[in-house]
Enzyme design. Structure first.
Site, PDB file in Angstrom:
ATOM      1  N   GLY A 218      -0.895   0.368  -6.427  1.00 28.13           N
ATOM      2  CA  GLY A 218      -2.256   0.239  -6.935  1.00 28.13           C
ATOM      3  C   GLY A 218      -2.484  -1.135  -7.529  1.00 28.13           C
ATOM      4  O   GLY A 218      -2.279  -2.156  -6.866  1.00 28.13           O
ATOM      5  N   ASP A 219      -2.923  -1.160  -8.782  1.00 28.34           N
ATOM      6  CA  ASP A 219      -3.135  -2.441  -9.467  1.00 28.34           C
ATOM      7  C   ASP A 219      -2.073  -2.691 -10.515  1.00 28.34           C
ATOM      8  O   ASP A 219      -2.307  -3.377 -11.504  1.00 28.34           O
ATOM      9  CB  ASP A 219      -4.535  -2.490 -10.088  1.00 28.34           C
ATOM     10  N   GLU A 220      -0.888  -2.138 -10.286  1.00 30.49           N
ATOM     11  CA  GLU A 220       0.243  -2.323 -11.200  1.00 30.49           C
ATOM     12  C   GLU A 220       1.270  -3.277 -10.586  1.00 30.49           C
ATOM     13  O   GLU A 220       1.615  -3.161  -9.410  1.00 30.49           O
ATOM     14  CB  GLU A 220       0.914  -0.985 -11.506  1.00 30.49           C
TER      15      GLU A 220
END
Length: 308
Positions: A218-220
């Site tokens: 994801g956005d990690e």
């Protein structure tokens, strides 16, 4: 045919025989002078036999390659036995290096003394590229090109082992982008994907070449900092990562502003195993997120006061 150890008629027959072989074949004397080679070898080296006969071909290959060629030749004549290995060979016609698997075998007289060296090799460049591509797919994120969880775990284990041996510190930074979901949902996944790629580039530019930036999903993102002398070094990098996002991202002529929340866990202070450090850096990241985002927090202090 210029094979001085064969009669002309036999030499012509020999040349016709080796020319139909798909493997590159060459023959050298005890001084590594080339006495024969087939068409496949000419293609593999990008050279003509007429230019190579009676020479060791040093004028056509890089010096470092020649050193290896000659060392392997000497090994065959010294031991009187076959060797096989992978090597890099410059192709003069293609103007590029090729990877080949080579066999070198001595041709001995009746007393067992090596007289000549028979070499055979097959080009495995394309196979190596395919293998490397498979490895890249298995160990890297397809969108950003960053290491994925599989490769990250391996690198963390190696970094921790190195830190143990050298009595150094290491750090795991767990990064979550602030408000990325809002941008992704409002502007579309194509914009979101471009934004993630640009973020990855900035994160890589903010760390040392020996450190690892990985996409966790994801956005990690995860940043692994190895060979640290002081805990403060990790804090400085975390701040540098925050600063890397200060300038807006320009995507499709639209300026987008983005921040991130960073949690930091330290080896050996916060744990001595990879999963433990990842878990604690995740917890510290959520603390940074709960404090408004766009900040970093150390795990050991995330339950008390802000660390920055």
């Amino acid at each position: 045919m210029n094979l001085h150890f064969l009669l002309l008629e036999d030499a012509l027959k020999f040349q016709k025989f080796i020319d139909i072989l798909p493997l590159a074949v060459f023959i050298k004397d005890a001084e590594s002078k080339i006495l024969a080679m087939n068409k496949a070898c000419e293609l593999q080296w990008g050279l003509c036999f007429e230019d190579l006969y009676g020479t060791d071909a040093h004028q056509y290959f890089p010096l470092e390659q020649m050193k290896i060629f000659l060392a392997k030749d000497r090994e065959v004549f010294a031991n009187g036995s076959q060797i096989d290995f992978e090597e890099t060979v410059w192709n003069s016609s293609l103007k590029e290096n090729r990877i080949v698997h080579t066999f070198k075998k001595p041709f001995c007289d009746c007393s067992g003394k090596p007289l000549y060296l028979v070499g055979m090799s097959i080009d495995i460049t394309e196979r190596k590229k395919a293998e490397q591509h498979i490895i890249e797919i298995a160990t890297h994120d397809l969108l950003t090109g960053l290491p994925n969880r599989i490769l990250l775990n391996d690198r963390i284990e190696l970094a921790l082992e190195h830190a143990r041996r050298n009595q150094q510190k290491a750090a795991v930074l767990f990064i979550d982008l602030d408000n990325f979901k809002v941008i992704n949902d409002s502007m579309g996944h194509d914009v979101g994907d471009l934004l993630l790629q640009k973020v990855a580039e900035r994160f890589e530019a903010a760390v040392r070449s020996e450190d690892t930036v990985a996409r966790h999903g994801g956005d990690e993102f995860i940043v692994l900092l190895s060979s640290l002398s002081y805990a403060q070094d990790a804090q400085k990098v975390a701040q540098k990562i925050l600063d890397s996002l200060l300038s807006p991202f320009c995507i499709n002529e639209t300026k987008l502003h983005l921040g991130c929340s960073i949690g930091i866990s330290l080896f050996p202070d916060d744990g001595e195993e990879a999963q433990e450090l990842l878990k604690k850096s995740d917890a510290a990241m959520y603390c940074a997120k709960s404090r408004g985002g766009n900040n970093w927090q150390l795990f050991k202090s995330h339950k008390s006061k802000p660390a920055n």
